[in-house]
Design a protein around this motif. Structure first.
Motif, PDB file in Angstrom:
ATOM      1  N   THR A 291       0.785   3.965  -2.916  1.00 39.76           N
ATOM      2  CA  THR A 291       0.445   5.349  -2.549  1.00 39.76           C
ATOM      3  C   THR A 291       1.556   6.290  -3.002  1.00 39.76           C
ATOM      4  OG1 THR A 291      -0.870   4.600  -0.667  1.00 39.76           O
ATOM      5  CG2 THR A 291      -0.096   6.889  -0.637  1.00 39.76           C
ATOM      6  N   GLY A 292       2.782   5.876  -2.833  1.00 41.59           N
ATOM      7  CA  GLY A 292       3.919   6.689  -3.267  1.00 41.59           C
ATOM      8  C   GLY A 292       3.977   6.859  -4.769  1.00 41.59           C
ATOM      9  N   ALA A 293       3.406   5.887  -5.492  1.00 41.76           N
ATOM     10  CA  ALA A 293       3.387   5.958  -6.958  1.00 41.76           C
ATOM     11  C   ALA A 293       2.153   6.710  -7.454  1.00 41.76           C
ATOM     12  CB  ALA A 293       3.418   4.547  -7.531  1.00 41.76           C
ATOM     13  N   ASN A 294       1.337   7.215  -6.524  1.00 44.90           N
ATOM     14  CA  ASN A 294       0.123   7.959  -6.858  1.00 44.90           C
ATOM     15  C   ASN A 294      -0.876   7.135  -7.654  1.00 44.90           C
ATOM     16  OD1 ASN A 294       0.936  10.378  -5.574  1.00 44.90           O
ATOM     17  ND2 ASN A 294       2.248  10.787  -7.319  1.00 44.90           N
ATOM     18  N   LEU A 295      -1.020   5.853  -7.316  1.00 37.33           N
ATOM     19  CA  LEU A 295      -1.996   4.997  -8.025  1.00 37.33           C
ATOM     20  C   LEU A 295      -3.294   4.939  -7.260  1.00 37.33           C
ATOM     21  CD1 LEU A 295       0.301   2.091  -9.139  1.00 37.33           C
ATOM     22  CD2 LEU A 295      -0.522   3.953 -10.510  1.00 37.33           C
TER      23      LEU A 295
ATOM     24  N   GLN B  83       0.834  -1.207   0.000  1.00 42.24           N
ATOM     25  CA  GLN B  83       0.000   0.000   0.000  1.00 42.24           C
ATOM     26  C   GLN B  83       0.865   1.252   0.000  1.00 42.24           C
ATOM     27  OE1 GLN B  83      -2.594  -0.610   3.393  1.00 42.24           O
ATOM     28  NE2 GLN B  83      -4.235  -1.398   2.105  1.00 42.24           N
ATOM     29  N   ARG B  84       1.931   1.248   0.779  1.00 40.90           N
ATOM     30  CA  ARG B  84       2.843   2.404   0.811  1.00 40.90           C
ATOM     31  C   ARG B  84       3.493   2.641  -0.543  1.00 40.90           C
ATOM     32  NH1 ARG B  84       7.130   2.036   5.464  1.00 40.90           N
ATOM     33  NH2 ARG B  84       8.362   3.442   4.220  1.00 40.90           N
TER      34      ARG B  84
END
Length: 148
Positions: free
Chosen positions: A144-148, A140-141
């Motif tokens: 989230t960091g990849a803006n998906l 999930q991190r």
């Protein structure tokens, strides 16, 4: 030890993790395609049905999510509609937009397909609940960091 991320180009561990993830993705895709084919679905048709588990959505959104041209989605949806797996409905908020929705038969096909996928069950069974929770949280991190 710093909490700063190490640039991927300088980190052998990062390259190894990326290679392992690529192997997992390839394994998942192979099994998914085989499970879809066993139900006379293409992988793309199965993916559209899986997306529709979230609820009806515009064809343009399906195309964006699957990173393909809207015309490709039209053909996929046409074939799913012929089999009775989806319907097209006008969006009540904008009648120019067509929403694609899974029928009961489409939902059943998706659920059956998901139940036959051993990829998630067998390899993850080697991890205990704490490890699976940690893996989920890390994935999930990353996403989230990849803006998906």
């Amino acid at each position: 030890m710093s909490n700063e991320p190490v640039p991927a180009s300088a980190d052998d561990l990062t390259r190894e993790v990326v290679d392992l993830m690529a192997g997992l993705v390839a394994l998942f895709h192979r099994e998914y395609e085989e499970a879809a084919a066993a139900r006379s679905l293409t992988g793309a048709q199965a993916k559209v049905l899986a997306l529709l588990r979230r609820g009806p959505m515009p064809m343009r959104h399906i195309a964006q999510t699957m990173s393909c041209e809207p015309s490709n989605i039209t053909g996929i949806v046409d074939r799913l509609e012929t089999r009775g797996f989806v319907t097209r409905e006008a969006d009540p908020q904008d009648r120019r937009v067509k929403l694609v929705a899974a029928t009961e038969a489409g939902q059943a096909a998706t659920e059956e397909l998901r139940k036959t996928l051993n990829f998630a069950r067998e390899p993850l069974a080697a991890l205990d609940e704490t490890e699976r929770t940690t893996l989920r949280d890390l994935l999930q991190r990353i996403l989230t960091g990849a803006n998906l």
